[in-house]
Scaffold this motif. Sequence first.
Motif, PDB file in Angstrom:
ATOM      1  N   GLY A  14      39.805  45.085  47.235  1.00  0.00           N
ATOM      2  CA  GLY A  14      39.967  44.882  45.803  1.00  0.00           C
ATOM      3  C   GLY A  14      38.927  43.902  45.283  1.00  0.00           C
ATOM      4  O   GLY A  14      38.125  43.353  46.042  1.00  0.00           O
ATOM      5  N   GLY A  16      37.874  40.371  42.841  1.00  0.00           N
ATOM      6  CA  GLY A  16      38.318  38.985  42.795  1.00  0.00           C
ATOM      7  C   GLY A  16      38.683  38.576  41.379  1.00  0.00           C
ATOM      8  O   GLY A  16      39.006  39.410  40.533  1.00  0.00           O
ATOM      9  N   GLU A 141      50.933  41.615  38.654  1.00  0.00           N
ATOM     10  CA  GLU A 141      50.566  40.491  39.517  1.00  0.00           C
ATOM     11  C   GLU A 141      50.969  39.144  38.934  1.00  0.00           C
ATOM     12  O   GLU A 141      51.197  39.004  37.741  1.00  0.00           O
ATOM     13  CB  GLU A 141      49.065  40.489  39.796  1.00  0.00           C
ATOM     14  CG  GLU A 141      48.201  40.185  38.591  1.00  0.00           C
ATOM     15  CD  GLU A 141      46.749  39.919  38.960  1.00  0.00           C
ATOM     16  OE1 GLU A 141      46.391  40.051  40.143  1.00  0.00           O
ATOM     17  OE2 GLU A 141      45.978  39.560  38.061  1.00  0.00           O
ATOM     18  N   ASN A 167      52.743  42.481  43.001  1.00  0.00           N
ATOM     19  CA  ASN A 167      52.445  41.269  43.761  1.00  0.00           C
ATOM     20  C   ASN A 167      53.284  40.100  43.268  1.00  0.00           C
ATOM     21  O   ASN A 167      53.217  39.731  42.087  1.00  0.00           O
ATOM     22  CB  ASN A 167      50.964  40.904  43.629  1.00  0.00           C
ATOM     23  CG  ASN A 167      50.077  41.791  44.471  1.00  0.00           C
ATOM     24  OD1 ASN A 167      50.541  42.425  45.415  1.00  0.00           O
ATOM     25  ND2 ASN A 167      48.790  41.843  44.148  1.00  0.00           N
ATOM     26  N   ASN A 200      50.073  37.434  45.683  1.00  0.00           N
ATOM     27  CA  ASN A 200      48.815  36.963  45.106  1.00  0.00           C
ATOM     28  C   ASN A 200      49.015  35.574  44.508  1.00  0.00           C
ATOM     29  O   ASN A 200      50.128  35.122  44.280  1.00  0.00           O
ATOM     30  CB  ASN A 200      48.306  37.924  44.016  1.00  0.00           C
ATOM     31  CG  ASN A 200      48.958  37.694  42.666  1.00  0.00           C
ATOM     32  OD1 ASN A 200      50.170  37.890  42.519  1.00  0.00           O
ATOM     33  ND2 ASN A 200      48.198  37.272  41.675  1.00  0.00           N
ATOM     34  N   TYR A 226      46.243  39.290  47.777  1.00  0.00           N
ATOM     35  CA  TYR A 226      45.173  38.765  46.918  1.00  0.00           C
ATOM     36  C   TYR A 226      45.248  37.231  46.957  1.00  0.00           C
ATOM     37  O   TYR A 226      45.813  36.604  46.056  1.00  0.00           O
ATOM     38  CB  TYR A 226      45.332  39.242  45.483  1.00  0.00           C
ATOM     39  CG  TYR A 226      44.865  40.656  45.184  1.00  0.00           C
ATOM     40  CD1 TYR A 226      43.726  40.886  44.424  1.00  0.00           C
ATOM     41  CD2 TYR A 226      45.566  41.760  45.649  1.00  0.00           C
ATOM     42  CE1 TYR A 226      43.296  42.180  44.129  1.00  0.00           C
ATOM     43  CE2 TYR A 226      45.152  43.054  45.370  1.00  0.00           C
ATOM     44  CZ  TYR A 226      44.018  43.255  44.609  1.00  0.00           C
ATOM     45  OH  TYR A 226      43.583  44.535  44.323  1.00  0.00           O
ATOM     46  N   GLY A 264      42.226  41.829  48.280  1.00  0.00           N
ATOM     47  CA  GLY A 264      41.364  41.360  47.202  1.00  0.00           C
ATOM     48  C   GLY A 264      41.421  39.850  47.115  1.00  0.00           C
ATOM     49  O   GLY A 264      41.806  39.161  48.059  1.00  0.00           O
ATOM     50  N   GLY A 265      41.039  39.322  45.974  1.00  0.00           N
ATOM     51  CA  GLY A 265      41.048  37.875  45.773  1.00  0.00           C
ATOM     52  C   GLY A 265      41.641  37.509  44.430  1.00  0.00           C
ATOM     53  O   GLY A 265      41.604  38.297  43.484  1.00  0.00           O
ATOM     54  N   CYS A 266      42.193  36.303  44.348  1.00  0.00           N
ATOM     55  CA  CYS A 266      42.764  35.823  43.090  1.00  0.00           C
ATOM     56  C   CYS A 266      41.969  34.597  42.629  1.00  0.00           C
ATOM     57  O   CYS A 266      40.747  34.563  42.793  1.00  0.00           O
ATOM     58  CB  CYS A 266      44.253  35.541  43.282  1.00  0.00           C
ATOM     59  SG  CYS A 266      45.202  35.544  41.728  1.00  0.00           S
ATOM     60  N   THR A 269      38.162  33.097  43.448  1.00  0.00           N
ATOM     61  CA  THR A 269      37.326  34.025  44.220  1.00  0.00           C
ATOM     62  C   THR A 269      36.227  34.607  43.341  1.00  0.00           C
ATOM     63  O   THR A 269      36.386  34.770  42.131  1.00  0.00           O
ATOM     64  CB  THR A 269      38.159  35.155  44.845  1.00  0.00           C
ATOM     65  OG1 THR A 269      38.873  35.853  43.815  1.00  0.00           O
ATOM     66  CG2 THR A 269      39.153  34.594  45.847  1.00  0.00           C
TER      67      THR A 269
END
Length: 620
Positions: A14, A16, A141, A167, A200, A226, A264-266, A269
């Motif tokens: 995913g 960021g 999320e 999430n 996340n 994430y 992915g990233g939160c 990121t």
Amino acid sequence: MSLLETLKDRVLIGDGAMGTLLYTTGVDRCFEELNLTQPEQVQHIHEAYIEAGADVIQTNTYGANYIKLARYGLEEQVKKINQAAVQIAKRAARKETYILGTIGGIHGTQTTIGTKEEIKRSFREQLYCLLLEGVDGLLLETYYDFDELTTVLKIAREETDIPIVTNVSMHEAGILQNGIELEDALQQLEDLGADLVGINCHLGPYHMLKSLETVPLLKRALLAVYPNASFPEYRDGKLFYENEPAYFENYAASFREQGVHLIGGCCGTTPEHIQALTKGLTNRNPIREKVIKVKKPKVAVSKARGPQAPSLLETVRERHSIIVELDAPKHLDTQKFFEGAQALQDAGVDAITLADNSLASPRICNTSMASLVQQKTGATPLVHIACRDRNLIGLQSHLMGLHTLGITELLAITGDPTKVGDFPGATSVFDVTSFELIRLIKQFNEGISLSGKSLREKTSFTVASAFNPNIRHLERAIPRLEKKLASGADYFITQPIFSPERIEEVHKATKHIGAPMYIGIMPLTSPQNAEFLHNEVPGIKLTDQVRDRMAATAGNREQSTIEGLAIAKELIDVALEHFHGIYLITPFMRYDMTVALTKYINEKVSAVKGVVQTESVVHG
């Protein structure tokens, strides 16, 4: 191939954070507004993530709902902002790129933002906008409030068959804010129709990996993760994330080994972090079996340490009860305060209540004074806790401190606004409302902190709540009273009442409540005192008759005291006919007046008991 079909056979990367990159470029307003005003900048960020290796990108719509956009005066732009976000993502996407329409949580840790019905309406509006633009899936999320997430998931699942990623966010590894363990929460989300379930925000890769080690592979739903780049640092008024992107590379394969299909990233990121994940994920085949790490046994929660004496709730249910407010001084000379506390204890009060910087003016900490009252006089302290002065961290620390000191009687209040106090420029916190503070205290009684973490011991707080009957239409105050009762309030304490008729009206309006009530009585000290209370103090109103009676004593301090006590006794007479609880407010440290009223109440109650006992003997 559809997103879900691809995810079943291949671990995808995913993107960021969107907000982090916008924030670093100096954007300090509504990020979602940029979909309309600076679409090229948003598109460039999408393209940077795709170039870094992202297979799945999310629309810049995290806060693009009516409730959050209203903060910026953009509530009428919901449709345009969401439509533009999807169109920008599509322009940036490559043929093999999937687009998730992002809908962020509204409550977070502050459930004061939006009612459940408002959230439903706001969610539906944003949902329809994203669906009409043709996203490949939905990403729900950053939901700390699990009830909010399950509510919106049900709506989304009824409206669409496209994949839904849900999430949750956690304060503590492996456990949600409401105390539910992560694996149980993810199972519930699968049962409600989510296609991917995961975590996340807030936590970084280390704690997210630890959280996933005890989560089994689900029968149908796939796992997603994430993580944040790191915990943020605050410098010069700005947040910074200093985690090295290479750190993420080390976790990519580990997340896959825990059964994750979407990584992915939160917050914090960047495309560099996503590039590191891509580099670290050399094997894209999802695992089909997983060994679950044995969870550490739950920390035992000790039973609450019971109070040394019956609680005020028990007392007022069994007999007439008197509590007296004696405010801590605004200075450091405490001699008269403790003289008053001792005199009240000797007079036979059931508790001495201490306000929490009433009228937003600083006083000696009421917790310190309450502890000393216990030690010096043996009296039971009833400590007020205002939402105004402490954030969620401070409130929980405060509650733990009160429990440690053996103080179990609390009054949860909103608190007077700072504008009425000595420092009108001071900020008010109000992280929670009085309703939420009551619920937080009750959660402590279960041995669970707000984050869901075990306190290792249950508290034994009894929670009073304030009731203001001094409004024009009393019936309008009853729903608020009922809401506090539903939140967990054990009994109620009213603002001072200066009308016998209003006391009777309160009895009629609240007799269905069932919870005990202490009626506030405050002896007046002078005509000036009466006029000040009537005209300048929120929540207090005097009748014209009372003001006239006090005005007649102008210039005669002794007569003012006599008349103030006489008015208070008349009110007490009526209150005792309908209520067991009397709450006396000491004016200007004039504890001689509340001592006199305490003696009056005790004598009156004793006399009534004597008559009843005599009649019982005669009729017996």
